[in-house]
Scaffold this motif. Structure first.
Motif: not given
Length: 69
Positions: A64-69
């Motif tokens: 649903h959502q994806l991000e690099k940290m």
């Protein structure tokens, strides 16, 4: 879900995180949050190594959502 509102998996973000060894934060459609580094990925699955040492395989269509940290 209709086609216009589907989440588009950013494969370039996954590839970049895998190459850099940076963790990802993924939210699955049911609200589960997965944080870890990419072990491997394909157009269908992403295997994420968790901080505990365990690994999880995530279906990309369930993201649903994806991000690099």
């Amino acid at each position: 879900r209709d086609k216009e509102n589907r989440f588009v998996v950013p494969y370039d973000t996954i590839a970049q995180a895998a190459q850099e060894g940076r963790p990802l934060r993924a939210v699955v459609n049911d609200g589960t949050i997965i944080v870890g580094t990419v072990d491997w990925f394909s157009s269908y699955f992403t295997k994420v190594k968790l901080g505990t040492g365990a690994s999880v395989v995530v279906f990309n269509h369930a993201l649903h959502q994806l991000e690099k940290m």
